[in-house]
Write a protein that holds these residues in place. Structure first.
Motif, PDB file in Angstrom:
ATOM      1  N   PHE A 293       1.126  16.354  10.308  1.00 32.71           N
ATOM      2  CA  PHE A 293       0.021  15.564  10.409  1.00 32.71           C
ATOM      3  C   PHE A 293       0.658  14.190  10.984  1.00 32.71           C
ATOM      4  CE2 PHE A 293      -3.296  12.599   9.984  1.00 32.71           C
ATOM      5  CZ  PHE A 293      -4.582  13.143  10.170  1.00 32.71           C
ATOM      6  N   TRP A 294       0.547  13.988  12.389  1.00 31.79           N
ATOM      7  CA  TRP A 294       1.140  12.570  12.864  1.00 31.79           C
ATOM      8  C   TRP A 294      -0.081  11.641  13.187  1.00 31.79           C
ATOM      9  CZ3 TRP A 294       0.522  11.631  18.032  1.00 31.79           C
ATOM     10  CH2 TRP A 294       0.249  12.742  19.012  1.00 31.79           C
ATOM     11  N   VAL A 295       0.527  10.407  12.976  1.00 32.98           N
ATOM     12  CA  VAL A 295      -0.431   9.338  13.198  1.00 32.98           C
ATOM     13  C   VAL A 295       0.251   8.378  14.267  1.00 32.98           C
ATOM     14  CG1 VAL A 295      -1.532   7.326  12.168  1.00 32.98           C
ATOM     15  CG2 VAL A 295      -1.570   9.616  10.981  1.00 32.98           C
ATOM     16  N   GLU A 296      -0.449   7.951  14.892  1.00 34.72           N
ATOM     17  CA  GLU A 296      -0.060   6.950  16.052  1.00 34.72           C
ATOM     18  C   GLU A 296      -0.423   5.573  15.654  1.00 34.72           C
ATOM     19  OE1 GLU A 296       0.317   5.868  20.813  1.00 34.72           O
ATOM     20  OE2 GLU A 296      -1.069   7.358  20.132  1.00 34.72           O
ATOM     21  N   VAL A 297       0.562   4.595  15.630  1.00 35.93           N
ATOM     22  CA  VAL A 297       0.290   3.115  15.199  1.00 35.93           C
ATOM     23  C   VAL A 297       0.568   2.200  16.131  1.00 35.93           C
ATOM     24  CG1 VAL A 297       1.310   1.336  13.454  1.00 35.93           C
ATOM     25  CG2 VAL A 297       1.369   3.743  12.934  1.00 35.93           C
ATOM     26  N   GLY A 298      -0.485   1.573  16.420  1.00 35.31           N
ATOM     27  CA  GLY A 298      -0.897   0.431  17.414  1.00 35.31           C
ATOM     28  C   GLY A 298      -1.592  -0.517  17.191  1.00 35.31           C
ATOM     29  N   TYR A 299      -2.079  -1.435  18.223  1.00 35.83           N
ATOM     30  CA  TYR A 299      -2.850  -2.653  18.138  1.00 35.83           C
ATOM     31  C   TYR A 299      -4.266  -2.117  17.669  1.00 35.83           C
ATOM     32  CZ  TYR A 299      -5.474  -6.951  19.218  1.00 35.83           C
ATOM     33  OH  TYR A 299      -6.053  -8.217  19.173  1.00 35.83           O
ATOM     34  N   PRO A 300      -4.980  -2.634  16.753  1.00 37.46           N
ATOM     35  CA  PRO A 300      -4.484  -4.087  16.096  1.00 37.46           C
ATOM     36  C   PRO A 300      -4.094  -3.665  14.726  1.00 37.46           C
ATOM     37  CG  PRO A 300      -7.056  -3.591  15.823  1.00 37.46           C
ATOM     38  CD  PRO A 300      -6.319  -2.462  16.712  1.00 37.46           C
ATOM     39  N   TYR A 301      -3.422  -2.608  14.456  1.00 36.20           N
ATOM     40  CA  TYR A 301      -3.155  -2.446  13.136  1.00 36.20           C
ATOM     41  C   TYR A 301      -1.802  -3.530  12.809  1.00 36.20           C
ATOM     42  CZ  TYR A 301      -1.902   0.177   8.650  1.00 36.20           C
ATOM     43  OH  TYR A 301      -1.707   0.490   7.602  1.00 36.20           O
ATOM     44  N   PRO A 302      -2.046  -4.431  11.815  1.00 32.94           N
ATOM     45  CA  PRO A 302      -0.922  -5.457  11.444  1.00 32.94           C
ATOM     46  C   PRO A 302       0.438  -4.982  11.463  1.00 32.94           C
ATOM     47  CG  PRO A 302      -2.898  -5.512  10.156  1.00 32.94           C
ATOM     48  CD  PRO A 302      -2.936  -4.054  10.625  1.00 32.94           C
ATOM     49  N   LEU A 303       0.772  -3.835  10.873  1.00 37.70           N
ATOM     50  CA  LEU A 303       2.179  -3.513  10.667  1.00 37.70           C
ATOM     51  C   LEU A 303       2.681  -2.574  11.812  1.00 37.70           C
ATOM     52  CD1 LEU A 303       1.922  -2.110   7.001  1.00 37.70           C
ATOM     53  CD2 LEU A 303       2.372  -4.404   7.790  1.00 37.70           C
ATOM     54  N   ASP A 304       4.001  -2.404  12.176  1.00 40.90           N
ATOM     55  CA  ASP A 304       4.375  -1.708  13.233  1.00 40.90           C
ATOM     56  C   ASP A 304       4.680  -0.138  12.511  1.00 40.90           C
ATOM     57  OD1 ASP A 304       7.036  -1.804  11.985  1.00 40.90           O
ATOM     58  OD2 ASP A 304       7.620  -3.295  13.607  1.00 40.90           O
ATOM     59  N   ARG A 305       5.100   0.821  13.073  1.00 35.06           N
ATOM     60  CA  ARG A 305       5.243   2.047  12.442  1.00 35.06           C
ATOM     61  C   ARG A 305       6.511   2.080  11.508  1.00 35.06           C
ATOM     62  NH1 ARG A 305       8.444   6.427  14.784  1.00 35.06           N
ATOM     63  NH2 ARG A 305      10.083   4.875  14.796  1.00 35.06           N
ATOM     64  N   ASP A 306       7.374   1.395  11.638  1.00 30.26           N
ATOM     65  CA  ASP A 306       8.541   1.302  10.690  1.00 30.26           C
ATOM     66  C   ASP A 306       8.167   0.472   9.423  1.00 30.26           C
ATOM     67  OD1 ASP A 306      10.175   2.763  12.352  1.00 30.26           O
ATOM     68  OD2 ASP A 306      11.560   1.063  13.245  1.00 30.26           O
ATOM     69  N   GLU A 307       7.389  -0.542   9.622  1.00 35.38           N
ATOM     70  CA  GLU A 307       6.912  -1.455   8.425  1.00 35.38           C
ATOM     71  C   GLU A 307       5.918  -0.534   7.620  1.00 35.38           C
ATOM     72  OE1 GLU A 307       7.100  -5.849  10.597  1.00 35.38           O
ATOM     73  OE2 GLU A 307       5.367  -4.623  10.699  1.00 35.38           O
ATOM     74  N   LEU A 308       5.082   0.264   8.324  1.00 36.29           N
ATOM     75  CA  LEU A 308       4.203   1.106   7.672  1.00 36.29           C
ATOM     76  C   LEU A 308       5.039   2.203   6.781  1.00 36.29           C
ATOM     77  CD1 LEU A 308       1.670   2.091   6.643  1.00 36.29           C
ATOM     78  CD2 LEU A 308       1.207   3.334   8.866  1.00 36.29           C
ATOM     79  N   LEU A 309       6.167   3.007   7.304  1.00 39.51           N
ATOM     80  CA  LEU A 309       6.933   3.521   6.620  1.00 39.51           C
ATOM     81  C   LEU A 309       7.427   3.096   5.632  1.00 39.51           C
ATOM     82  CD1 LEU A 309       8.943   5.509   9.492  1.00 39.51           C
ATOM     83  CD2 LEU A 309       7.465   6.639   7.653  1.00 39.51           C
ATOM     84  N   THR A 310       7.885   1.769   5.578  1.00 38.36           N
ATOM     85  CA  THR A 310       8.335   1.137   4.433  1.00 38.36           C
ATOM     86  C   THR A 310       7.561   0.889   3.379  1.00 38.36           C
ATOM     87  OG1 THR A 310      10.062  -0.080   5.696  1.00 38.36           O
ATOM     88  CG2 THR A 310       9.542  -0.906   3.755  1.00 38.36           C
ATOM     89  N   ALA A 311       6.186   0.425   3.807  1.00 37.06           N
ATOM     90  CA  ALA A 311       4.774   0.536   2.792  1.00 37.06           C
ATOM     91  C   ALA A 311       4.804   1.589   2.036  1.00 37.06           C
ATOM     92  CB  ALA A 311       3.692  -0.216   3.536  1.00 37.06           C
TER      93      ALA A 311
END
Length: 380
Positions: A293-311
């Motif tokens: 189950f993959w998700v694309e991270v883009g504008y206007p989400y405040p975090l980028d992909r790597d920041e979301l992985l860290t969270a």
């Protein structure tokens, strides 16, 4: 908090009993359980012939060999795939030519295929990426008039449906994976399926050193018939221990796919309310097993992909970066792999992640994942 894994196989007492029965029989190498698994897998996938092998990678290599691909040929492959898809042509002396993918499905399309074709193209490997069915009819509309063979890489595809039939049923050759990250596992292992008797027969010989008489047939006779080695073959066999697990797993498949689609539906509903996140979805021509189950991270989400992985990791949730771009790996960085634009591949590789999804994922655990996604967006 307990760790939430990105994936874990669903194995239990039935698999343990099946393996114990094989050990008690004294026949643990390729034998009657492999033959049974082949028959039952072929029936479940609505295809005439199935050949069990040691991995999906070896299935892809065999597919290219029996399809007649050889040194000097070009094979179009999506760069947006696990690296084995690109490696298989190299094993037979061919050149993998990288094609881009559709931005919504992550799969090869007729348009991206056309942009990558060369005068030396003899084969295409089309991937059901993450379990999303590739639009095989559109691709074959391009390749069939040119005499180009299409091999379907259904490593992630068992349980997915394309135009009312299992994925792979419409391909001349289809390779499958039973790695533990797949939803049907034998530990390691794979399968090659085909509607064509002659292709399956040759693959069956080649996986066993190209012997004219199989090991099972020789061991079934007190006076074994003499064998010949008709061409240079391989040792790509599956064991009866693995096949016994696969037979049980195949029985579980409908329940597993139903559960994964339930989990995916919960994720999709939650992500629809989070600006800047896009969830993978069924295409118009079929349904996914949601192997990933993959998700694309883009504008206007405040975090980028790597920041979301860290969270997610800080919450003890194991997610993963999205599918790799094979053309960016060191093994292919300095190779000639075609000239097609790979802009979508680059973008998806840098902006997607894979969320936890497996049969025994609990509702509470999934809620934990969703809370992190919402918190990252500043939502309660």
């Amino acid at each position: 908090m307990s760790r939430i894994n990105v994936m874990q196989p669903w194995l239990g007492q039935a698999e343990i009993d099946a393996v114990a029965e094989v050990i008690s029989s004294g026949w643990v190498a390729q034998g009657p359980r492999v033959a049974q698994f082949e028959r039952e897998f072929a029936q479940s996938q609505q295809v005439a012939h199935a050949v069990a092998v040691s991995s999906c990678t070896t299935a892809l290599q065999l597919a290219l060999v029996v399809a007649g691909v050889s040194a000097g040929d070009d094979v179009v492959v999506p760069s947006f795939s696990f690296i084995a898809t690109a490696n298989a042509p190299v094993y037979v002396g061919a050149r993998p030519v990288f094609a881009d993918v559709d931005p919504l499905t992550g799969n090869l399309s007729a348009e991206t295929l056309l942009a990558a074709l060369t005068p030396a193209t003899t084969a295409v490997i089309a991937v059901d990426q993450g379990g999303v069915p590739v639009d095989l009819d559109a691709i074959r509309a391009v390749t069939d008039p040119l005499g180009i063979v299409v091999i379907e890489d259904a490593a992630c595809g068992v349980g997915s449906v394309y135009r009312g039939r299992p994925v792979g049923a419409g391909a001349d050759l289809t390779a499958w994976s039973f790695h533990p990250r797949k939803i049907l596992t034998t530990g390691e292992g794979g399968m090659l399926t085909s509607p064509h008797q002659e292709l399956a027969d040759r693959a069956r010989r080649l996986r066993e050193h190209a012997m004219s008489v199989s090991a099972a047939d020789r061991h079934a006779n007190t006076l074994a018939p003499a064998e010949e080695y008709t061409e240079v073959g391989y040792n790509f066999r599956m064991t009866d221990l693995q096949a016994a697990v696969g037979i049980v797993q195949l029985e579980r498949l409908p329940v597993v796919v139903e559960r994964r689609r339930e989990i995916a539906a919960v994720y999709s509903a939650a992500i629809a309310s989070i600006p800047g996140l896009r969830a993978v979805a069924d295409p118009e021509w079929g349904t996914s097993n949601f192997q990933s189950f993959w998700v694309e991270v883009g504008y206007p989400y405040p975090l980028d992909r790597d920041e979301l992985l860290t969270a997610l990791a800080n919450a003890d949730i194991s997610a993963r970066r999205g599918i790799m771009a094979s053309h960016r790996q060191p093994a292919y960085r300095d190779r000639s792999t075609g000239e097609a634009s790979l802009a979508v591949t680059d973008q998806l590789t840098d902006s997607t992640l894979i969320l936890p999804i497996y049969h025994e994922l609990t509702g509470d655990d999934q809620d934990r994942v969703i809370r992190v996604l919402r918190f990252g967006a500043g939502l309660s």
